[in-house]
Motif scaffolding. Structure first.
Motif, PDB file in Angstrom:
ATOM      1  N   ALA A  19      -1.083  16.480  70.926  1.00 23.60           N
ATOM      2  CA  ALA A  19      -1.339  15.225  70.209  1.00 23.60           C
ATOM      3  C   ALA A  19      -1.824  15.507  68.788  1.00 23.60           C
ATOM      4  O   ALA A  19      -1.419  14.832  67.838  1.00 23.60           O
ATOM      5  CB  ALA A  19      -2.362  14.378  70.964  1.00 23.60           C
ATOM      6  N   VAL A  20      -2.686  16.501  68.636  1.00 25.43           N
ATOM      7  CA  VAL A  20      -3.177  16.881  67.301  1.00 25.43           C
ATOM      8  C   VAL A  20      -1.996  17.315  66.432  1.00 25.43           C
ATOM      9  O   VAL A  20      -1.879  16.913  65.271  1.00 25.43           O
ATOM     10  CB  VAL A  20      -4.242  18.001  67.401  1.00 25.43           C
ATOM     11  CG1 VAL A  20      -4.577  18.569  66.034  1.00 25.43           C
ATOM     12  CG2 VAL A  20      -5.495  17.483  68.094  1.00 25.43           C
ATOM     13  N   LYS A  24      -0.398  15.418  62.994  1.00 27.66           N
ATOM     14  CA  LYS A  24      -0.166  16.084  61.710  1.00 27.66           C
ATOM     15  C   LYS A  24       1.269  15.883  61.245  1.00 27.66           C
ATOM     16  O   LYS A  24       1.520  15.570  60.080  1.00 27.66           O
ATOM     17  CB  LYS A  24      -0.469  17.580  61.814  1.00 27.66           C
ATOM     18  CG  LYS A  24      -1.927  17.907  61.935  1.00 27.66           C
ATOM     19  CD  LYS A  24      -2.125  19.410  62.090  1.00 27.66           C
ATOM     20  CE  LYS A  24      -3.570  19.744  62.418  1.00 27.66           C
ATOM     21  NZ  LYS A  24      -3.757  21.166  62.728  1.00 27.66           N
ATOM     22  N   GLU A  25       2.210  16.065  62.166  1.00 24.54           N
ATOM     23  CA  GLU A  25       3.631  15.901  61.831  1.00 24.54           C
ATOM     24  C   GLU A  25       3.945  14.477  61.376  1.00 24.54           C
ATOM     25  O   GLU A  25       4.768  14.278  60.485  1.00 24.54           O
ATOM     26  CB  GLU A  25       4.500  16.244  63.042  1.00 24.54           C
ATOM     27  CG  GLU A  25       4.506  17.706  63.407  1.00 24.54           C
ATOM     28  CD  GLU A  25       5.195  17.981  64.731  1.00 24.54           C
ATOM     29  OE1 GLU A  25       5.765  17.045  65.352  1.00 24.54           O
ATOM     30  OE2 GLU A  25       5.131  19.145  65.183  1.00 24.54           O
ATOM     31  N   GLN A  26       3.290  13.495  61.999  1.00 21.46           N
ATOM     32  CA  GLN A  26       3.544  12.089  61.676  1.00 21.46           C
ATOM     33  C   GLN A  26       2.704  11.578  60.513  1.00 21.46           C
ATOM     34  O   GLN A  26       2.915  10.460  60.042  1.00 21.46           O
ATOM     35  CB  GLN A  26       3.306  11.226  62.913  1.00 21.46           C
ATOM     36  CG  GLN A  26       4.254  11.518  64.058  1.00 21.46           C
ATOM     37  CD  GLN A  26       5.697  11.282  63.691  1.00 21.46           C
ATOM     38  OE1 GLN A  26       6.041  10.285  63.064  1.00 21.46           O
ATOM     39  NE2 GLN A  26       6.563  12.206  64.067  1.00 21.46           N
ATOM     40  N   ARG A  32      -5.049   7.768  66.328  1.00 23.66           N
ATOM     41  CA  ARG A  32      -3.855   6.910  66.384  1.00 23.66           C
ATOM     42  C   ARG A  32      -2.803   7.515  67.312  1.00 23.66           C
ATOM     43  O   ARG A  32      -2.185   6.810  68.107  1.00 23.66           O
ATOM     44  CB  ARG A  32      -3.286   6.700  64.981  1.00 23.66           C
ATOM     45  CG  ARG A  32      -2.090   5.781  64.947  1.00 23.66           C
ATOM     46  CD  ARG A  32      -1.590   5.599  63.497  1.00 23.66           C
ATOM     47  NE  ARG A  32      -0.479   4.686  63.449  1.00 23.66           N
ATOM     48  CZ  ARG A  32      -0.573   3.366  63.384  1.00 23.66           C
ATOM     49  NH1 ARG A  32      -1.766   2.792  63.329  1.00 23.66           N
ATOM     50  NH2 ARG A  32       0.500   2.600  63.353  1.00 23.66           N
ATOM     51  N   GLU A  33      -2.597   8.811  67.224  1.00 25.00           N
ATOM     52  CA  GLU A  33      -1.597   9.471  68.062  1.00 25.00           C
ATOM     53  C   GLU A  33      -1.979   9.362  69.534  1.00 25.00           C
ATOM     54  O   GLU A  33      -1.128   9.090  70.385  1.00 25.00           O
ATOM     55  CB  GLU A  33      -1.433  10.936  67.662  1.00 25.00           C
ATOM     56  CG  GLU A  33      -0.317  11.647  68.386  1.00 25.00           C
ATOM     57  CD  GLU A  33       1.076  11.125  68.081  1.00 25.00           C
ATOM     58  OE1 GLU A  33       1.976  11.348  68.915  1.00 25.00           O
ATOM     59  OE2 GLU A  33       1.293  10.509  67.020  1.00 25.00           O
ATOM     60  N   LEU A  34      -3.248   9.582  69.854  1.00 25.88           N
ATOM     61  CA  LEU A  34      -3.696   9.466  71.238  1.00 25.88           C
ATOM     62  C   LEU A  34      -3.489   8.045  71.763  1.00 25.88           C
ATOM     63  O   LEU A  34      -3.024   7.857  72.895  1.00 25.88           O
ATOM     64  CB  LEU A  34      -5.160   9.880  71.368  1.00 25.88           C
ATOM     65  CG  LEU A  34      -5.433  11.371  71.213  1.00 25.88           C
ATOM     66  CD1 LEU A  34      -6.930  11.616  71.074  1.00 25.88           C
ATOM     67  CD2 LEU A  34      -4.853  12.161  72.368  1.00 25.88           C
TER      68      LEU A  34
END
Length: 73
Positions: A19-20, A24-26, A32-34
């Motif tokens: 998720a980390v 970063k990629e997004q 937010r990703e979690l």
């Protein structure tokens, strides 16, 4: 039914390190990703999918609605 009488939909399992990396990629926060991963997983448990363009559009719309609600402060 299971012995305890509670019907479960399933489980959502998230790899925090992944998720980390995805955050970063997004270009957005890990928080937010979690939230997005949890929402995405729950939508799958509820029967949403993204194999077909129409299904994907519906799922993405629902993800966005729920993500906005989750990240309100």
């Amino acid at each position: 039914l299971p012995p305890d009488g509670v019907t479960r939909l399933g489980e959502v399992v998230i790899s925090y390190p992944q998720a980390v990396e995805q955050a970063k990629e997004q270009g957005h926060s890990t928080e937010r990703e979690l939230a997005l991963l949890v929402i995405h997983g729950i939508l799958h448990l509820l029967g949403y999918d993204h194999e077909e363009p129409k299904e994907e559009a519906e799922m993405r719309t629902r993800e966005k609605e729920l993500l906005e609600k989750c990240l309100l402060r």
